[in-house]
Scaffold this motif. Structure first.
Motif, PDB file in Angstrom:
ATOM      1  N   ALA A   1       0.805  -1.227   0.000  1.00 44.60           N
ATOM      2  CA  ALA A   1       0.000   0.000   0.000  1.00 44.60           C
ATOM      3  C   ALA A   1       0.835   1.273   0.000  1.00 44.60           C
ATOM      4  CB  ALA A   1      -0.918   0.003   1.230  1.00 44.60           C
ATOM      5  N   LEU A   2       2.134   1.170   0.275  1.00 43.91           N
ATOM      6  CA  LEU A   2       2.954   2.361   0.492  1.00 43.91           C
ATOM      7  C   LEU A   2       2.886   3.385  -0.634  1.00 43.91           C
ATOM      8  CD1 LEU A   2       4.817   3.696   2.514  1.00 43.91           C
ATOM      9  CD2 LEU A   2       6.731   2.426   1.526  1.00 43.91           C
ATOM     10  N   PRO A   3       2.932   3.002  -1.921  1.00 38.33           N
ATOM     11  CA  PRO A   3       2.835   4.036  -2.970  1.00 38.33           C
ATOM     12  C   PRO A   3       1.540   4.842  -2.893  1.00 38.33           C
ATOM     13  CG  PRO A   3       3.673   1.999  -3.895  1.00 38.33           C
ATOM     14  CD  PRO A   3       3.233   1.672  -2.506  1.00 38.33           C
ATOM     15  N   MET A   4       0.450   4.219  -2.476  1.00 34.74           N
ATOM     16  CA  MET A   4      -0.800   4.968  -2.339  1.00 34.74           C
ATOM     17  C   MET A   4      -0.710   5.957  -1.191  1.00 34.74           C
ATOM     18  SD  MET A   4      -3.812   2.178  -3.161  1.00 34.74           S
ATOM     19  CE  MET A   4      -5.065   3.479  -3.294  1.00 34.74           C
ATOM     20  N   LEU A   5      -0.001   5.581  -0.116  1.00 36.23           N
ATOM     21  CA  LEU A   5       0.171   6.513   1.003  1.00 36.23           C
ATOM     22  C   LEU A   5       0.996   7.721   0.564  1.00 36.23           C
ATOM     23  CD1 LEU A   5       0.933   4.047   3.953  1.00 36.23           C
ATOM     24  CD2 LEU A   5      -1.270   4.766   3.010  1.00 36.23           C
ATOM     25  N   LEU A   6       2.010   7.471  -0.261  1.00 38.77           N
ATOM     26  CA  LEU A   6       2.819   8.576  -0.778  1.00 38.77           C
ATOM     27  C   LEU A   6       2.040   9.446  -1.749  1.00 38.77           C
ATOM     28  CD1 LEU A   6       6.162   6.627  -1.329  1.00 38.77           C
ATOM     29  CD2 LEU A   6       5.593   8.186   0.541  1.00 38.77           C
ATOM     30  N   ASP A   7       0.902   8.920  -2.210  1.00 43.11           N
ATOM     31  CA  ASP A   7       0.026   9.681  -3.100  1.00 43.11           C
ATOM     32  C   ASP A   7      -1.142  10.296  -2.328  1.00 43.11           C
ATOM     33  OD1 ASP A   7      -0.263  10.502  -5.822  1.00 43.11           O
ATOM     34  OD2 ASP A   7      -2.003   9.191  -6.001  1.00 43.11           O
ATOM     35  N   SER A   8      -0.936  10.436  -1.001  1.00 44.19           N
ATOM     36  CA  SER A   8      -1.887  11.120  -0.103  1.00 44.19           C
ATOM     37  C   SER A   8      -3.157  10.327   0.172  1.00 44.19           C
ATOM     38  CB  SER A   8      -2.254  12.511  -0.652  1.00 44.19           C
ATOM     39  OG  SER A   8      -1.099  13.302  -0.810  1.00 44.19           O
ATOM     40  N   LYS A   9      -3.136   9.007  -0.052  1.00 40.31           N
ATOM     41  CA  LYS A   9      -4.277   8.172   0.323  1.00 40.31           C
ATOM     42  C   LYS A   9      -4.097   7.702   1.763  1.00 40.31           C
ATOM     43  CE  LYS A   9      -5.983   8.192  -3.905  1.00 40.31           C
ATOM     44  NZ  LYS A   9      -4.907   8.909  -4.617  1.00 40.31           N
ATOM     45  N   SER A  10      -5.204   7.401   2.435  1.00 41.89           N
ATOM     46  CA  SER A  10      -5.125   6.910   3.801  1.00 41.89           C
ATOM     47  C   SER A  10      -4.829   5.417   3.801  1.00 41.89           C
ATOM     48  CB  SER A  10      -6.442   7.163   4.535  1.00 41.89           C
ATOM     49  OG  SER A  10      -7.472   6.334   4.021  1.00 41.89           O
TER      50      SER A  10
END
Length: 287
Positions: free
Chosen positions: A107-116
């Motif tokens: 999930a880390l790339p989504m977190l870096l894209d401002s997703k929770s």
């Protein structure tokens, strides 16, 4: 329109008083729905080509268009956005965060894209199941085998649904059986979507035999020599978990309807932020 269009790529680096030409007029056209291997000796220009395709580096001259984007026109912010949303990176050493669970690494790339984290988890778990690790979602990297860690890395590379996956020696740290499983998975990923390309740099000829197409890079030039028919045999899909037999009987993947089969003759985390400049006056991104 081809997914990748490279024309007359030249990449030079300055080493002291000398200029080293890593790519020397390289041209290439690639469509989606393919698993393509790039082989060649060390120093031939394979990694340089991979870095340019992933917007980690820029050519000294020539043009490169990926998924309709002229990479030569991108500033640092635009290149960062391109890498984050359109390219997935898979590396030899997995590059998982040891303190995160497997699904959190995915999930880390989504977190870096401002997703929770909560909003990213369903997709991350779905991809863990897709790569055969649905029962390992809460395991940390230290609790996984090398093959399992590489499967987590493949799932992570897919989390943003990129058009192109770039794999740099993805089986270099794996035994032959585990490597064959990973290669079969990469072939499946490439063929799942008609507009997705998986491009792998490898030194292993046996690894390249899982590909639809093999491109040789030598002395900075690209050699793309023909198709399966020229090799005298029809391709067949490799079986996951089964290492390829000895040449020349090594089977390749099946032809994809609507496109010709092509058969050749024979560190750091994926980059999601701005790339540090190297000591060349700030004209190019890091190698």
């Amino acid at each position: 329109m081809a997914l990748v269009e490279a024309r007359d790529l030249v990449r030079e680096y300055r080493m002291g008083e000398e200029r080293v030409r890593a790519l020397d007029g390289a041209s290439l056209t690639l469509d989606g729905g393919q698993f393509v291997s790039v082989i060649g000796p060390s120093g031939a220009g394979k990694s340089t080509l991979l870095h340019i395709l992933g917007a980690l580096d820029t050519p000294t001259s020539g043009t490169i268009t990926v998924d309709g984007v002229d990479l030569g026109t991108l500033d640092d912010d635009a290149a960062s956005s391109f890498r984050r949303h359109r390219v997935g990176f898979i590396f030899q050493f997995f590059n998982l965060v040891p303190t995160l669970s497997a699904w959190e690494n995915v999930a880390l790339p989504m977190l870096l894209d401002s997703k929770s984290l909560g909003s990213a988890k369903p997709r991350a778990v779905e991809l863990m199941e897709r790569v055969g690790l649905g029962n390992r979602i809460d395991h940390r990297p230290s609790e996984l085998s090398g093959g399992q860690m590489q499967r987590v890395a493949i799932a992570r590379s897919l989390i943003m649904d990129p058009k192109i996956l770039l794999a740099d020696e993805p089986t270099g740290n794996l035994d032959s059986k585990t490597g064959a499983d990973v290669l079969a998975l990469l072939a499946e990923v490439a063929h799942d979507e008609p507009d997705r390309l998986v491009l792998m740099v490898t030194h292993a000829d046996d690894a390249a035999d899982f590909s639809d197409r093999v491109i040789t890079v030598r002395d900075g030039k690209i050699h793309d020599p023909g198709n399966v028919a020229a090799a005298g045999r029809e391709p067949q899909a490799p079986t996951a978990g089964q290492a390829p037999p000895s040449r020349p009987e090594i089977p390749g993947p099946p032809p994809i309807p609507g496109r010709p089969s092509a058969r050749p003759v024979p560190g750091a985390l994926w980059m999601t932020g701005p790339i540090p400049r190297v000591g060349d006056g700030g004209r190019h991104r890091a190698q």
